[in-house]
Design a protein around this motif. Structure first.
Motif, short mmCIF file in Angstrom:
data_model
loop_
_atom_site.label_atom_id
_atom_site.label_comp_id
_atom_site.label_asym_id
_atom_site.label_seq_id
_atom_site.Cartn_x
_atom_site.Cartn_y
_atom_site.Cartn_z
N VAL A 204 3.57 6.72 56.16
CA VAL A 204 3.28 7.89 56.99
C VAL A 204 2.38 8.82 56.18
O VAL A 204 2.77 9.30 55.11
CB VAL A 204 4.56 8.63 57.41
N VAL A 205 1.17 9.04 56.67
CA VAL A 205 0.25 9.99 56.06
C VAL A 205 0.41 11.31 56.80
O VAL A 205 0.15 11.39 58.01
CB VAL A 205 -1.21 9.51 56.14
N ALA A 206 0.86 12.34 56.11
CA ALA A 206 1.12 13.65 56.72
C ALA A 206 0.24 14.69 56.04
O ALA A 206 0.16 14.74 54.81
CB ALA A 206 2.59 14.02 56.59
N VAL A 207 -0.40 15.53 56.83
CA VAL A 207 -1.37 16.50 56.32
C VAL A 207 -0.76 17.89 56.25
O VAL A 207 -0.22 18.39 57.24
CB VAL A 207 -2.63 16.52 57.20
N VAL A 254 1.27 5.16 60.09
CA VAL A 254 1.31 6.26 61.05
C VAL A 254 0.68 7.47 60.38
O VAL A 254 0.99 7.77 59.23
CB VAL A 254 2.74 6.59 61.50
N VAL A 255 -0.20 8.17 61.08
CA VAL A 255 -0.83 9.38 60.55
C VAL A 255 -0.37 10.58 61.37
O VAL A 255 -0.42 10.54 62.61
CB VAL A 255 -2.36 9.28 60.58
N PRO A 283 -1.80 0.57 64.16
CA PRO A 283 -1.39 1.87 63.63
C PRO A 283 -1.24 2.91 64.73
O PRO A 283 -1.75 2.73 65.84
CB PRO A 283 -2.53 2.24 62.67
N LYS A 284 -0.56 4.00 64.43
CA LYS A 284 -0.34 5.08 65.38
C LYS A 284 -0.71 6.42 64.75
O LYS A 284 -0.69 6.56 63.54
CB LYS A 284 1.13 5.13 65.82
#
Length: 320
Positions: A204-207, A254-255, A283-284
């Protein structure tokens, strides 16, 4: 350990750089009063010539900062709301960003654009709630959206990896928060991601301010799935090496991104992953909707923002 507020970390980083380098100056509206808390007390410490209140003309003082940087200063320009960046986008994207390229590196423009309170402000509606970091990444400028209180000190000083303009987005959702930290808060290199939690099943890439949401979901689903949480920290350049290593391990992505879906950062990360990484499932992304404009009504405001429930749904979808 001692608790450190997000605003205090930003303030201390700027104060330290002003003490270290007399070329660092601050321009903006009400910066001597320090209404956001970041510039409070700096005028008294460093004088009115280095902390300058500007008139209500963002286009004027943004251009002034470009000229000051070209003349050898290192200005920090504070904008009170993120939508003001639309007014000055020409000065940043077409002038400050391009001078170095157009002069063959003979001229540098080391300006920091500081946006305290970027993103939704819970009921402040459309003109105060944007989070336009993807726009700056699109033109090749260097937007920085940090979650941790370990503030990017290097963004407004010569230790920064680039002499070019940098935009620092400080999310509203973090402005009132604090966190326990240890050790010295040093600069973080541009293009350096951080793995906040290791996992084996889904990346999970979280900004920015969405990192705590991702960590919360990862903890809640720990009995169901092992989630690795990656914070890119700089929106451009992206640390593709760290992201690639994570996806190579998990095979799923997932981003979670607080920009609008169309042409947003989340879409760029998914496109690169589809081109470069060996994914075992489509991917989502979890983001604001296409063309989202935040309304006054709180329920509608919150409904348009990325949520833990949406992330949970996306994680389960890539597992299928």
């Amino acid at each position: 350990m001692a608790p450190l507020a997000y605003i205090t970390a930003l303030h201390q980083a700027l104060r330290d750089e002003m003490a270290r380098d007399e070329r660092v100056c601050v321009l903006g509206e009400d910066v001597r009063l320090g209404l956001t808390g970041i510039t409070q007390g700096l005028a008294q410490a460093y004088g009115p010539e280095r902390v300058v209140d500007m008139p209500l003309s963002e286009q004027g003082f943004t251009s002034l900062a470009t000229g000051a940087a070209m003349a050898g200063q290192r200005p920090v320009v504070e904008f009170q709301i993120p939508s003001l960046l639309y007014l000055v986008f020409e000065q940043i994207a077409n002038q400050a960003h391009k001078f170095s390229l157009m002069t063959g590196g003979q001229v540098s423009v080391p300006v920091t654009y500081l946006v305290p309170g970027s993103g939704s402000r819970s009921g402040m509606a459309g003109q105060h709630s944007d989070h336009p970091y993807s726009l700056f990444a699109h033109v090749g400028s260097r937007p920085w959206c940090r979650r941790r209180r370990r503030t990017p000190t290097g963004c407004w000083c010569p230790r920064c990896a680039t002499p070019d303009p940098v935009a620092v987005f400080a999310p509203t959702m973090l402005m009132g928060t604090a966190e326990e930290v240890t050790g010295e808060l040093g600069p973080v290199p541009l293009g350096s991601a951080r793995v906040h939690r290791e996992g084996t099943d889904v990346t999970v890439v979280a900004v920015g301010h969405l990192v705590p949401t991702a960590l919360q979901v990862a903890a809640e689903l720990a009995g169901e799935v092992s989630i690795e949480v990656v914070d890119p920290r700089t929106v451009y350049p992206v640390d593709w090496a760290t992201l690639g290593e994570s996806v190579a391990k998990t095979g799923r992505l997932v981003v979670m991104d607080d920009s609008n879906r169309m042409c947003g950062l989340g879409g760029e990360i998914l496109a690169t992953a589809a081109e470069e990484y060996a994914l075992v499932a489509p991917p989502k992304r979890v983001s604001r909707p296409d063309g989202a404009v935040i309304p006054y009504a709180l329920a509608l405001d919150h409904a348009l923002l990325p949520s833990a429930a949406q992330l949970t749904e996306a994680v389960r979808a890539v597992l299928k």
